[in-house]
Design a protein around this motif. Structure first.
Motif, PDB file in Angstrom:
ATOM      1  N   ASP A 117      -8.439 -15.620  -2.116  1.00  0.00           N
ATOM      2  CA  ASP A 117      -9.593 -15.189  -1.329  1.00  0.00           C
ATOM      3  C   ASP A 117     -10.849 -15.878  -1.843  1.00  0.00           C
ATOM      4  OD1 ASP A 117      -8.571 -13.226   0.474  1.00  0.00           O
ATOM      5  OD2 ASP A 117      -8.346 -11.842  -1.193  1.00  0.00           O
TER       6      ASP A 117
ATOM      7  N   TRP B 204      -7.433  -5.481  -3.141  1.00  0.00           N
ATOM      8  CA  TRP B 204      -6.255  -5.786  -3.964  1.00  0.00           C
ATOM      9  C   TRP B 204      -5.244  -6.499  -3.092  1.00  0.00           C
ATOM     10  CZ3 TRP B 204      -1.549  -2.521  -3.761  1.00  0.00           C
ATOM     11  CH2 TRP B 204      -1.628  -1.501  -2.808  1.00  0.00           C
ATOM     12  N   GLN B 205      -4.074  -6.766  -3.627  1.00  0.00           N
ATOM     13  CA  GLN B 205      -3.067  -7.563  -2.928  1.00  0.00           C
ATOM     14  C   GLN B 205      -1.664  -7.117  -3.329  1.00  0.00           C
ATOM     15  OE1 GLN B 205      -4.436 -11.239  -5.051  1.00  0.00           O
ATOM     16  NE2 GLN B 205      -4.757 -11.997  -2.970  1.00  0.00           N
ATOM     17  N   THR B 206      -0.694  -7.541  -2.556  1.00  0.00           N
ATOM     18  CA  THR B 206       0.702  -7.296  -2.934  1.00  0.00           C
ATOM     19  C   THR B 206       0.907  -7.749  -4.387  1.00  0.00           C
ATOM     20  OG1 THR B 206       1.338  -7.757  -0.648  1.00  0.00           O
ATOM     21  CG2 THR B 206       3.091  -7.803  -2.292  1.00  0.00           C
TER      22      THR B 206
ATOM     23  N   ARG C   5      -0.550  -9.727   6.196  1.00  0.00           N
ATOM     24  CA  ARG C   5      -0.615 -11.162   5.981  1.00  0.00           C
ATOM     25  C   ARG C   5       0.445 -11.906   6.751  1.00  0.00           C
ATOM     26  NH1 ARG C   5      -1.021 -11.345  -0.416  1.00  0.00           N
ATOM     27  NH2 ARG C   5      -0.091 -13.387  -0.264  1.00  0.00           N
TER      28      ARG C   5
ATOM     29  N   THR D 176       0.830  -1.198   0.000  1.00  0.00           N
ATOM     30  CA  THR D 176       0.000   0.000   0.000  1.00  0.00           C
ATOM     31  C   THR D 176       0.870   1.256   0.000  1.00  0.00           C
ATOM     32  OG1 THR D 176      -1.585  -1.276   1.273  1.00  0.00           O
ATOM     33  CG2 THR D 176      -2.000   1.069   1.092  1.00  0.00           C
TER      34      THR D 176
ATOM     35  N   ASP E  90     -13.929   1.094  -0.646  1.00  0.00           N
ATOM     36  CA  ASP E  90     -13.371  -0.111  -0.023  1.00  0.00           C
ATOM     37  C   ASP E  90     -12.652  -0.848  -1.139  1.00  0.00           C
ATOM     38  OD1 ASP E  90     -12.807  -2.497   1.232  1.00  0.00           O
ATOM     39  OD2 ASP E  90     -14.865  -2.927   1.853  1.00  0.00           O
ATOM     40  N   THR E  91     -11.315  -0.815  -1.092  1.00  0.00           N
ATOM     41  CA  THR E  91     -10.496  -1.252  -2.225  1.00  0.00           C
ATOM     42  C   THR E  91      -9.930  -2.643  -1.976  1.00  0.00           C
ATOM     43  OG1 THR E  91      -8.537  -0.230  -1.227  1.00  0.00           O
ATOM     44  CG2 THR E  91      -9.838   1.136  -2.720  1.00  0.00           C
TER      45      THR E  91
ATOM     46  N   GLY F 161      -7.164  -3.648   3.110  1.00  0.00           N
ATOM     47  CA  GLY F 161      -6.338  -4.579   3.874  1.00  0.00           C
ATOM     48  C   GLY F 161      -7.078  -5.793   4.373  1.00  0.00           C
ATOM     49  N   GLU F 162      -8.350  -5.643   4.649  1.00  0.00           N
ATOM     50  CA  GLU F 162      -9.129  -6.752   5.189  1.00  0.00           C
ATOM     51  C   GLU F 162     -10.595  -6.357   5.050  1.00  0.00           C
ATOM     52  OE1 GLU F 162      -9.267  -6.776   9.500  1.00  0.00           O
ATOM     53  OE2 GLU F 162      -8.002  -5.002   9.479  1.00  0.00           O
ATOM     54  N   PRO F 163     -11.474  -7.331   5.205  1.00  0.00           N
ATOM     55  CA  PRO F 163     -12.893  -6.979   5.139  1.00  0.00           C
ATOM     56  C   PRO F 163     -13.218  -5.966   6.235  1.00  0.00           C
ATOM     57  CG  PRO F 163     -12.588  -9.373   5.042  1.00  0.00           C
ATOM     58  CD  PRO F 163     -11.247  -8.774   5.385  1.00  0.00           C
TER      59      PRO F 163
ATOM     60  N   ARG G 107      -9.575 -15.446   3.308  1.00  0.00           N
ATOM     61  CA  ARG G 107      -8.578 -16.261   2.617  1.00  0.00           C
ATOM     62  C   ARG G 107      -9.044 -17.714   2.520  1.00  0.00           C
ATOM     63  NH1 ARG G 107      -4.459 -13.663   0.028  1.00  0.00           N
ATOM     64  NH2 ARG G 107      -3.489 -15.704   0.072  1.00  0.00           N
TER      65      ARG G 107
HETATM   66  C1  WT7 Z   1      -5.110  -9.720   1.190  1.00  0.00           C
HETATM   67  C2  WT7 Z   1      -3.916  -9.089   0.532  1.00  0.00           C
HETATM   68  C3  WT7 Z   1      -3.650  -4.662  -0.683  1.00  0.00           C
HETATM   69  C4  WT7 Z   1      -2.953  -3.953   0.335  1.00  0.00           C
HETATM   70  C5  WT7 Z   1      -3.037  -4.449   1.723  1.00  0.00           C
HETATM   71  C6  WT7 Z   1      -2.929  -5.936   1.923  1.00  0.00           C
HETATM   72  C7  WT7 Z   1      -7.128  -8.926   2.052  1.00  0.00           C
HETATM   73  C8  WT7 Z   1      -7.112  -6.606   1.053  1.00  0.00           C
HETATM   74  C9  WT7 Z   1      -9.211  -6.064   1.206  1.00  0.00           C
HETATM   75  C10 WT7 Z   1     -10.519  -5.499   1.209  1.00  0.00           C
HETATM   76  C11 WT7 Z   1     -11.319  -7.500   2.106  1.00  0.00           C
HETATM   77  C12 WT7 Z   1      -9.050  -7.376   1.700  1.00  0.00           C
HETATM   78  C13 WT7 Z   1      -7.406 -10.086   1.132  1.00  0.00           C
HETATM   79  C14 WT7 Z   1      -6.188 -10.091   0.219  1.00  0.00           C
HETATM   80  N1  WT7 Z   1      -7.739  -7.675   1.602  1.00  0.00           N
HETATM   81  N2  WT7 Z   1      -7.990  -5.630   0.821  1.00  0.00           N
HETATM   82  N3  WT7 Z   1     -10.754  -4.256   0.776  1.00  0.00           N
HETATM   83  N4  WT7 Z   1     -11.536  -6.263   1.668  1.00  0.00           N
HETATM   84  N5  WT7 Z   1     -10.110  -8.088   2.147  1.00  0.00           N
HETATM   85  O1  WT7 Z   1      -2.099  -6.542   0.984  1.00  0.00           O
HETATM   86  O2  WT7 Z   1      -0.791  -8.096   2.427  1.00  0.00           O
HETATM   87  O3  WT7 Z   1      -1.013  -8.517  -0.040  1.00  0.00           O
HETATM   88  O4  WT7 Z   1      -2.951  -8.843   1.518  1.00  0.00           O
HETATM   89  O5  WT7 Z   1      -5.707  -8.771   2.069  1.00  0.00           O
HETATM   90  O6  WT7 Z   1      -7.477 -11.261   1.867  1.00  0.00           O
HETATM   91  O7  WT7 Z   1      -5.937 -11.340  -0.372  1.00  0.00           O
HETATM   92  P1  WT7 Z   1      -1.633  -8.025   1.201  1.00  0.00           P
END
Ligand code: WT7
Length: 651
Positions: free
Chosen positions: A507, A419-421, A533, A316, A416-417, A392-394, A522
């Motif tokens: 996810d 995405w992932q690394t 994570r 992020t 509410d975005t 980052g999470e729900p 997850r």
């Molecule tokens: C995992 C990715 C992306 C930057 C922060 C985390 C969860 C991420 C959301 C959201 C629900 C989410 C997922 C995903 N996650 N954003 N808006 N709603 N869950 O990055 O460490 O790569 O983690 O974070 O489970 O797979 P990350």
């Protein structure tokens, strides 16, 4: 705030249209968003090619768009040449040289405004210094710095000379830092003496020294930025001060023009098995994702003050501090401290002081601040805000509603975005100009992103509210390219479940009747603590590395601020478990992996619930950790009596 009122509102499944006040001042008009969606649907590659032409400055234009001849190893804009730092800095100098790029606020409240011209000069000087120290194109530099502008400078300086950075979050411990340095075979470590966060000293150089005391044979140079003024030991011939090596360097540094696919960085993240994975991103495609998402999701414009509260040590911070806002020529706030220091109104005070218009944070922070009470945000006007983001999470609907009502005063759309690394930038999120938002829903994929939900056989799930595996079915420019040094693991982890064009995010998700996506969590053994994570296997390995432990199983249970927390079931070699040992083991894990991995609870037992074939029944442990009644079938348990013991220990 009447909590139960909010809860009842949510059960009604409320939906919120873009507020008119927001629409009146939005940079992108709904018609422009609709046009983007139509163009992307009509021609996926053509759409991205157009975005890449419109938003990136190319040294050599590309003629190829997507190369999928070696799927799932995709290439985008592969014959083009560019430089990421040039796109983040140089191209703004003519029109925005004096514009503030970074408003930095230190832990102690010091404020510094850095213009684009100044940032450019700092990056060039540091880039020249890195070159003088022998860092070149393709070499890896690990960055272990606090969340201060020098971290962004170091990242951009690497990008400028074509070196590949790997940022390690300052909260990670010595063994975690060492593993990452070794895996990346980094030639250089860029760190600081130390810094203060929430008034507490973080002794970065000391941790770095510990990491370097074993392994890390590839490191030739350690650059140390003086931040805290703490006494540190400087190893002769290896350690140099940042200020000494930049002294006398020129303010200009010709960018290294690299291929679009040249690796920009590696960022380690946890997976379900083994060591953390080095997620490798490419240059042009990644930057394009950062720019487009800033423009579409954050509606970022020249008059905004953007603030992403993440640390540059996470993706992020990479995308929404170092690269996205700068590539857009925006003004942003960067903060070294924590939300509750010196008082729980720190964020809200900073929003007013710096007139922040776009604010992006994590559910864990929202929940923690919500708990402090409304009086803290109410001390401040917060009327500069126009968009609120979460990641980052729900996010639980209660926190979402609080964010909307108490912080956004119902004037600000919430994005509410999801995405992932690995995905590099936003994938599924409301676009505030057009999307009706729903608490707890990430709504729809961005233009040019094609997401679906599949069942185990690979068939799309069309029933509303039925859960399945979240996948992305077309390659996108800002996706990861591989796992550093382990292409097989890349293929297996992300494309092993279905086929080489179906990216499996890890996810599960569901869609409502209108097609709004909701992320459920997850599907692997990864837990999400405060939006970070952590692999349960990593924590288990750390536990069994302790001399008293013979076996360990780690699961998560819900936590009202962190989202999830870790519960570890531990079998000892000969001792009986006691509180002292439990506390030692918790500290041990923190030392091995970093504070985020610290188990909330350790439960000692004589054995773990296993099937007759020897598999640990994790589902059962999850139930036990949550204190729920066991309704699962335990007839396959090899040692049913262990269940009583595990449950008893928890009471
Ligand atoms: C995992 C990715 C992306 C930057 C922060 C985390 C969860 C991420 C959301 C959201 C629900 C989410 C997922 C995903 N996650 N954003 N808006 N709603 N869950 O990055 O460490 O790569 O983690 O974070 O489970 O797979 P990350």
């Amino acid at each position: 705030m009447a909590d139960n009122k909010i809860e009842s509102v949510l059960k009604e499944d409320r939906q919120f249209d873009p507020p008119q006040a927001f629409l009146d001042g939005a940079h992108l008009k709904p018609s422009e968003i609709n046009a983007l969606r139509e163009a992307a649907e009509a021609d996926h590659e053509g759409f991205w090619a157009q975005q890449a032409k419109d938003h990136l400055d190319w040294h050599k234009p590309f003629s190829q768009v997507l190369d999928d001849s070696d799927a799932p190893f995709f290439k985008w804009f592969a014959d083009g040449e560019m430089n990421v730092a040039y796109n983040c800095l140089d191209r703004h100098l003519a029109t925005r040289g004096d514009k503030t790029a970074i408003i930095f606020e230190g832990d102690d409240g010091e404020v510094e405004h850095i213009s684009y011209r100044e940032l450019h000069a700092r990056v060039c000087r540091f880039a020249n210094a890195l070159k003088a120290k022998g860092l070149g194109k393709g070499d890896r530099a690990v960055i272990y710095l606090p969340n201060i502008p020098q971290a962004a400078v170091a990242m951009l300086a690497c990008a400028r000379i074509g070196a590949i950075h790997s940022v390690v979050f300052g909260g990670f411990s010595a063994p975690a830092l060492r593993d990452r340095i070794d895996d990346a075979e980094a030639k250089m470590l860029i760190t600081a003496d130390g810094n203060y966060r929430g008034g507490k000293l973080i002794a970065l150089k000391e941790v770095a020294d510990q990491a370097l005391s074993e392994g890390c044979a590839s490191i030739e140079t350690v650059v140390v930025y003086k931040r805290s003024g703490t006494d540190v030991t400087m190893a002769d011939g290896r350690d140099v001060w940042w200020h000494d090596i930049v002294d006398g360097q020129a303010d200009e540094c010709e960018p290294e023009w690299v291929n679009a696919e040249h690796p920009l960085f590696i960022l380690y993240t946890s997976g379900s098995t083994g060591k953390p994975k080095g997620i490798q991103h490419a240059s042009a495609g990644y930057l394009l994702g950062a720019i487009c998402s800033c423009r579409w999701v954050f509606d970022l414009g020249d008059d905004d003050v953007f603030w992403c509260t993440a640390d540059v040590g996470w993706i992020t911070g990479h995308t929404y501090i170092t690269y996205g806002p700068t590539a857009c020529g925006a003004t942003q706030v960067m903060f070294e401290g924590v939300p509750t220091y010196p008082e729980p109104d720190r964020f809200w005070k900073m929003v007013d002081t710096h007139q922040v218009s776009i604010f992006y944070t994590a559910p864990t922070a929202i929940r923690a601040l919500m708990k402090q009470g409304d009086e803290y945000p109410q001390r401040h006007a917060l009327d500069s805000l126009r968009i609120l983001g979460t990641v980052g999470e729900p996010i639980n609907p209660e926190a979402w509603m609080w964010y909307r009502q108490v912080i956004g005063k119902e004037r600000c759309p919430i994005v509410d975005t999801w995405w992932q690394t690995e995905t590099g930038a936003h994938m599924i999120s409301p676009l505030p100009q057009t999307t009706s938002t729903k608490p707890g829903s990430v709504t729809y994929p961005l233009p040019g992103i094609v997401a679906d939900i599949l069942d185990e056989s690979g068939a799309p799930i069309t029933d509303a509210n039925a859960g399945g595996v979240l996948v992305i079915t077309k390659p996108w420019p800002y996706m990861l390219r591989t796992i550093w040094g382990d292409p097989d693991r890349y293929k297996e982890t992300y494309f092993g479940m279905y086929d080489a064009h179906t990216y499996v995010a890890g996810d599960s998700a569901q869609r409502d009747e209108q097609g709004n996506f909701r992320i459920l969590g997850r599907i692997d053994d990864v837990v999400n603590i405060s939006g970070h994570r952590m692999g349960t296997m990593e924590v288990e390995s750390a536990l069994v590395a302790h001399s008293a432990v013979s076996e360990a199983a780690v699961v998560s249970r819900p936590h009202d601020v962190k989202g999830e927390c870790i519960v570890a079931f531990v079998i000892l070699k000969n001792d009986d478990g006691n509180d002292k040992l439990a506390s030692d083991l918790r500290d041990w894990v923190a030392q091995q992996l970093g504070a985020i991995a610290k188990p909330e609870e350790i439960r000692f037992a004589d054995g773990l619930p296993k099937t007759r074939s020897g598999k640990i029944m994790r589902r059962l442990l999850r139930t036990v950790a949550r204190g729920d009644e066991v309704t699962q079938d335990v007839s396959t348990l090899e040692n049913p009596q262990i269940l009583d013991q595990l449950q008893a220990k928890g009471s």
